[in-house]
Design a protein around this motif. Sequence first.
Motif, PDB file in Angstrom:
ATOM      1  N   PRO B 264       1.953  39.087  33.631  1.00  0.00           N
ATOM      2  CA  PRO B 264       0.574  38.969  34.102  1.00  0.00           C
ATOM      3  C   PRO B 264      -0.264  37.990  33.271  1.00  0.00           C
ATOM      4  O   PRO B 264      -1.336  37.571  33.717  1.00  0.00           O
ATOM      5  N   VAL B 265       0.216  37.596  32.071  1.00  0.00           N
ATOM      6  CA  VAL B 265      -0.596  36.755  31.178  1.00  0.00           C
ATOM      7  C   VAL B 265      -0.296  35.272  31.436  1.00  0.00           C
ATOM      8  O   VAL B 265       0.847  34.832  31.244  1.00  0.00           O
ATOM      9  N   PRO B 266      -1.319  34.494  31.850  1.00  0.00           N
ATOM     10  CA  PRO B 266      -1.085  33.076  32.174  1.00  0.00           C
ATOM     11  C   PRO B 266      -0.466  32.287  31.022  1.00  0.00           C
ATOM     12  O   PRO B 266       0.433  31.470  31.245  1.00  0.00           O
ATOM     13  N   ALA B 267      -0.893  32.552  29.779  1.00  0.00           N
ATOM     14  CA  ALA B 267      -0.369  31.780  28.641  1.00  0.00           C
ATOM     15  C   ALA B 267       1.136  32.013  28.477  1.00  0.00           C
ATOM     16  O   ALA B 267       1.878  31.098  28.103  1.00  0.00           O
ATOM     17  N   ARG B 268       1.572  33.220  28.760  1.00  0.00           N
ATOM     18  CA  ARG B 268       3.004  33.508  28.650  1.00  0.00           C
ATOM     19  C   ARG B 268       3.796  32.837  29.768  1.00  0.00           C
ATOM     20  O   ARG B 268       4.904  32.354  29.544  1.00  0.00           O
ATOM     21  N   ARG B 269       3.214  32.845  30.948  1.00  0.00           N
ATOM     22  CA  ARG B 269       3.897  32.133  32.046  1.00  0.00           C
ATOM     23  C   ARG B 269       3.966  30.641  31.738  1.00  0.00           C
ATOM     24  O   ARG B 269       4.983  29.985  32.009  1.00  0.00           O
ATOM     25  N   ALA B 270       2.895  30.104  31.141  1.00  0.00           N
ATOM     26  CA  ALA B 270       2.879  28.678  30.795  1.00  0.00           C
ATOM     27  C   ALA B 270       3.964  28.374  29.761  1.00  0.00           C
ATOM     28  O   ALA B 270       4.671  27.363  29.855  1.00  0.00           O
ATOM     29  N   LYS B 271       4.114  29.261  28.797  1.00  0.00           N
ATOM     30  CA  LYS B 271       5.155  29.070  27.779  1.00  0.00           C
ATOM     31  C   LYS B 271       6.542  29.095  28.422  1.00  0.00           C
ATOM     32  O   LYS B 271       7.400  28.250  28.130  1.00  0.00           O
ATOM     33  N   ALA B 272       6.751  30.046  29.322  1.00  0.00           N
ATOM     34  CA  ALA B 272       8.049  30.114  30.010  1.00  0.00           C
ATOM     35  C   ALA B 272       8.310  28.827  30.789  1.00  0.00           C
ATOM     36  O   ALA B 272       9.420  28.282  30.762  1.00  0.00           O
ATOM     37  N   ALA B 273       7.268  28.340  31.464  1.00  0.00           N
ATOM     38  CA  ALA B 273       7.426  27.103  32.238  1.00  0.00           C
ATOM     39  C   ALA B 273       7.748  25.932  31.308  1.00  0.00           C
ATOM     40  O   ALA B 273       8.581  25.075  31.635  1.00  0.00           O
ATOM     41  N   ALA B 274       7.097  25.905  30.130  1.00  0.00           N
ATOM     42  CA  ALA B 274       7.346  24.817  29.174  1.00  0.00           C
ATOM     43  C   ALA B 274       8.787  24.859  28.665  1.00  0.00           C
ATOM     44  O   ALA B 274       9.441  23.819  28.526  1.00  0.00           O
ATOM     45  N   ILE B 275       9.280  26.060  28.409  1.00  0.00           N
ATOM     46  CA  ILE B 275      10.667  26.200  27.953  1.00  0.00           C
ATOM     47  C   ILE B 275      11.625  25.752  29.063  1.00  0.00           C
ATOM     48  O   ILE B 275      12.606  25.039  28.823  1.00  0.00           O
ATOM     49  N   LEU B 276      11.324  26.174  30.288  1.00  0.00           N
ATOM     50  CA  LEU B 276      12.184  25.794  31.419  1.00  0.00           C
ATOM     51  C   LEU B 276      12.208  24.278  31.622  1.00  0.00           C
ATOM     52  O   LEU B 276      13.218  23.724  32.065  1.00  0.00           O
ATOM     53  N   ASN B 277      11.096  23.632  31.296  1.00  0.00           N
ATOM     54  CA  ASN B 277      11.019  22.175  31.414  1.00  0.00           C
ATOM     55  C   ASN B 277      12.034  21.466  30.539  1.00  0.00           C
ATOM     56  O   ASN B 277      12.367  20.312  30.773  1.00  0.00           O
ATOM     57  N   LYS B 278      12.506  22.153  29.507  1.00  0.00           N
ATOM     58  CA  LYS B 278      13.491  21.542  28.618  1.00  0.00           C
ATOM     59  C   LYS B 278      14.918  21.728  29.134  1.00  0.00           C
ATOM     60  O   LYS B 278      15.870  21.260  28.527  1.00  0.00           O
ATOM     61  N   MET B 279      15.052  22.504  30.209  1.00  0.00           N
ATOM     62  CA  MET B 279      16.390  22.757  30.750  1.00  0.00           C
ATOM     63  C   MET B 279      16.616  21.836  31.942  1.00  0.00           C
ATOM     64  O   MET B 279      15.690  21.227  32.466  1.00  0.00           O
ATOM     65  N   THR B 280      17.874  21.749  32.387  1.00  0.00           N
ATOM     66  CA  THR B 280      18.181  20.898  33.532  1.00  0.00           C
ATOM     67  C   THR B 280      17.712  21.591  34.812  1.00  0.00           C
ATOM     68  O   THR B 280      17.647  22.822  34.877  1.00  0.00           O
ATOM     69  N   PRO B 281      17.417  20.799  35.842  1.00  0.00           N
ATOM     70  CA  PRO B 281      17.040  21.399  37.135  1.00  0.00           C
ATOM     71  C   PRO B 281      18.135  22.308  37.678  1.00  0.00           C
ATOM     72  O   PRO B 281      17.848  23.264  38.396  1.00  0.00           O
ATOM     73  N   ALA B 282      19.387  22.032  37.329  1.00  0.00           N
ATOM     74  CA  ALA B 282      20.498  22.865  37.805  1.00  0.00           C
ATOM     75  C   ALA B 282      20.328  24.310  37.345  1.00  0.00           C
ATOM     76  O   ALA B 282      20.791  25.233  38.001  1.00  0.00           O
ATOM     77  N   GLU B 283      19.649  24.498  36.227  1.00  0.00           N
ATOM     78  CA  GLU B 283      19.362  25.857  35.767  1.00  0.00           C
ATOM     79  C   GLU B 283      17.920  26.252  36.088  1.00  0.00           C
ATOM     80  O   GLU B 283      17.675  27.265  36.726  1.00  0.00           O
ATOM     81  N   ALA B 284      16.985  25.453  35.632  1.00  0.00           N
ATOM     82  CA  ALA B 284      15.567  25.813  35.776  1.00  0.00           C
ATOM     83  C   ALA B 284      15.163  25.936  37.246  1.00  0.00           C
ATOM     84  O   ALA B 284      14.257  26.703  37.583  1.00  0.00           O
ATOM     85  N   GLY B 285      15.860  25.213  38.112  1.00  0.00           N
ATOM     86  CA  GLY B 285      15.534  25.267  39.536  1.00  0.00           C
ATOM     87  C   GLY B 285      15.767  26.628  40.172  1.00  0.00           C
ATOM     88  O   GLY B 285      15.257  26.909  41.258  1.00  0.00           O
ATOM     89  N   HIS B 286      16.513  27.475  39.498  1.00  0.00           N
ATOM     90  CA  HIS B 286      16.763  28.823  40.011  1.00  0.00           C
ATOM     91  C   HIS B 286      15.682  29.818  39.613  1.00  0.00           C
ATOM     92  O   HIS B 286      15.753  30.981  39.999  1.00  0.00           O
ATOM     93  N   VAL B 287      14.720  29.391  38.785  1.00  0.00           N
ATOM     94  CA  VAL B 287      13.768  30.334  38.197  1.00  0.00           C
ATOM     95  C   VAL B 287      12.396  30.195  38.842  1.00  0.00           C
ATOM     96  O   VAL B 287      11.898  29.087  39.035  1.00  0.00           O
TER      97      VAL B 287
END
Lengths: 423, 423
Positions: B264-287
Amino acid sequence: MALPPTSTAVRIHPGKLADIRVEQLQTPTIVHPDDAIVKVLKAGLCGSDLHAYRGLEPFDAPYICGHELVGEVVALGASFGAASAEGRPALYSKLKVGDKVVSPFTCSCEECHFCRIGFPSRCVHSLLFGSPNLAGAQAQYARIPYAGGTLFLLPPELPKDLPEESFMLCGDILPTGYFAAIQALGHPNVAPIVKGESYPGVIGSIVPKVRGLQAEGARVLKEDRKLSVAIVGLGPVGICALVSLLDILTQNAVPEYTVYAVDPVPARRAKAAAILNKMTPAEAGHVKVLDIDAAKAAVKAETEKGVDAVLEIVGNDSAILLAYDLMRPFGVISSVGVHTSPQFPINGDALYTKNVAASFGRCPVRAMFPLAVDLLVRRRDVLGGVGGEEALVERVIPLSDAVNGYDKFNSMTWGKVVFDPWA
Amino acid sequence: MALPPTSTAVRIHPGKLADIRVEQLQTPTIVHPDDAIVKVLKAGLCGSDLHAYRGLEPFDAPYICGHELVGEVVALGASFGAASAEGRPALYSKLKVGDKVVSPFTCSCEECHFCRIGFPSRCVHSLLFGSPNLAGAQAQYARIPYAGGTLFLLPPELPKDLPEESFMLCGDILPTGYFAAIQALGHPNVAPIVKGESYPGVIGSIVPKVRGLQAEGARVLKEDRKLSVAIVGLGPVGICALVSLLDILTQNAVPEYTVYAVDPVPARRAKAAAILNKMTPAEAGHVKVLDIDAAKAAVKAETEKGVDAVLEIVGNDSAILLAYDLMRPFGVISSVGVHTSPQFPINGDALYTKNVAASFGRCPVRAMFPLAVDLLVRRRDVLGGVGGEEALVERVIPLSDAVNGYDKFNSMTWGKVVFDPWA
C-alpha cells in the motif's frame, strides 16, 4: 432397464434435531447428458453426516443423506459413448450399464483446472453428495453429475474376497486417511527425516544447485532419522490414516519410526488396537495407541522436541491444539477435520514461534482413488473385513434401520455403519 | 590483537518508547570456548528492530540492538583449532583471526538435531542477536556464541565489486526472502503447475507406484501451467523475496508466470519498480507492482481462481487476510512475517473451505546461506548497489546517527539503513 418410479431413501428434515426419515421418493433420472444413474449397492454413514444431524449445519429443506457409495451403473446420459466423448475423460467413452463404480463424496468434472492438477475436491463444478445442493447416497438409486469425471470404474480383475462394503470405503474415508498421511509425509519439512538430506536441498529440483558452497551445509545423521508421527482421532478416518501411514512407511522402507495413535474414547482405541492386531509386528510394533494425556507424556519423554508430523482427523479446537502441542518446531500438521469453531485457536505468534506448516481441507478423493484402491486390495486382510468389533466396517444395516443407525453412530455406540439398500 | 576496553554500541532502553542511545560500553570478550569476537564492519537496521522500538515487545533492561552483520574475526575461543575440533562443524578447525564472516540473526550450534536437518533457526541453543537474551550487532564489536556453527565464512574469491554492505544482507533479509520464495515454490500443492504432473503423483518418491491404476489420473495441460504468485509487502525483505523468486523461476525455466508485487505504500512500490528496472524484461516483464485494490482486481481478472502461492512478508492481520483472499483453493501461503495479533484472523472453516496450506515462522538463515550468497553474487547488479533510491541498501550511516536513523526508518522515510561502526 426401466427403473421403478419410486424407491427408498433416507432423508434428514429441518426444523428439529436428528430428524431422520426413511421414505419412498421418486427415483432419480438423467437430467443432464453427463449424468449417470447408479443403483446403490452399499452406502456409508460418515461422521460428517452428523453435522446436520447435530444442528451444526443449518438447512431449509429435506435432502437425501450420505456421500459414500459403491454401485452399479443402470442408466447413462447422452454424453456416454457419443462422438463428443473423444478427448473427454475416458469414462465418457468407456462406461457401460452394468459396470461397478465408486463415487467420491463430491462430484468433479475432471475437465477443469483443479481436476487436471489433481485437486478435484475443489473442482469448479464440485457439489457435495448428501447436502442441500445434491441428493445423497443413502438410497436405492443415486444421480451422479459429471459422471464421466466423478465416477471411478472398479477394475474387473479385483480379488473376489473383497466385499462391496470395502470398496465403499474408497468414497471418502480411505482416500481421506491416505491423503492425511501423504500430505504430511510428502511435506518438505518432514523430508529431511524420511530422505536423510537437510533442508533446503531436500526440497529437490526447484532448488538451484550451488557449486562448492553447498558443502558447508549441515549433515543429517542416522540418529536424526527417527520419524515420529501422531494421529489425533481414531474414528474410521483415523484408522484409515493409520493403515495408510504404516503402508507408506513400509513401502518406503523407513527404518525407524513411531506412530502415536491418540483418542480420548476407549472404544475407538480398542478398535485401533484390534485393527493393528491384524498387521505384522514389524508394522504394528511401531504404534502406540494412547489417550490424550498418555500421548503428551510419551511424546515428551521419547522425542523431547515433539513429533515430526501430526495427522489431525477430528476438526475441533482441542484436536488442533493437541496437534500443535505434540509437534516439533518446523513440524507439519495435516488437518482433514472439518472445523466449525468461530475462531482459530492458535494465534500468529504461536504459529511463527514453532514454524508451523499446516494444510487444511477436503481430500481430493477422485485423485486419490488409484492409491486407495491399490491399498485396499493389498491390505484387504486389515481393511477388508465386515462385521464385528475387529472390522473397520462394523455392521451392515438396511435403510429401514436408519433412525437407529444414526442414533447409535452418533453416540459412538457403533463404529462405521454401512447401509444395504436392498436388504 | 588487543581489543580496546570500551567501544561504541547502540542500545535501546526500557521505560519509554523509542529510547535509542549511542553509548560507550565494555567491549565484549570470549566467555565460552566456542565464542568468537567479531569486529563489525557493517550492521543492518531491520524492520523487526522496530518491534521493541514501537513498544510491541516489552523488555526490562537496555540491550544492544541489531541482528545483521558482516564482520572480521578478531578473537577466537579455545575450541578453535583445538584437537577437540575434529568431528565438529568445519569452522572450529578452519576459522582464523582476520577471516571475513557473516552471521545469521540467531546463533545456532550446527550440532543439534534441528541444525543438522536444516532448521537452525530452531536450534536448541538458538538466541536472537539484538534481543534481551543476546547483545546485538549495532556495535563496533560483537560476541558470537557457538561461532563455529553460527558464522558463515565468506569465500575469499568473491567478486571485488560487491561491497561489505551487500553481504550484510545475507544475515537476515536476503535468506528470509529466498526462504519465503522456496517454501512456496517447493510445496507439493504448487508442484503440479511448476512440474506439469498432477497431485498426488507429483509429490514424488514417497508416493507408492500403482501399476495400471495411475493411468486413470487427470492430465495437466499446458494451459494449467501458468504460475501466479503474489508477494504481500515490498519492504526490504519483500524486495529480496521478489528477486529470489524471479531468479528461481528463471533457473527452473518456468515458461509462464505472473508475479503480483503488492504494497500500500507508494515509496515501497517505487523502490520495487526501481529494482525491477535493473533486471531484464524477460524477468521484470512478468511482474506487476500494485496497491492492494489493484492487486485484488488484477488477480481476479487475470486468474479467476486466485494465485497459486502468496509470500506474506508483513506479519499483520490485513496482510494474512489479503494473502487468503488472493490465493486459489489448494494454494500456499508462505508467511515469514512476525505476527503479534492476539487472534489469528482466519477461522478453521475458511482454512478448510479453501484447502489452505500455510507455513509460518523464522527463516533457517544459516541453512540458506549457500543459496543466498550464490544469489547475491550472481545478481549483484540488482542486489549489490549501495546508496540512493534505486539501491536495496539505501544509505550507510555512522552509529552516532542511530537515533535519527531509527526515526527515519520507522516512519518509512528511509528504506534499508546500514550502520558503519567505524565511520
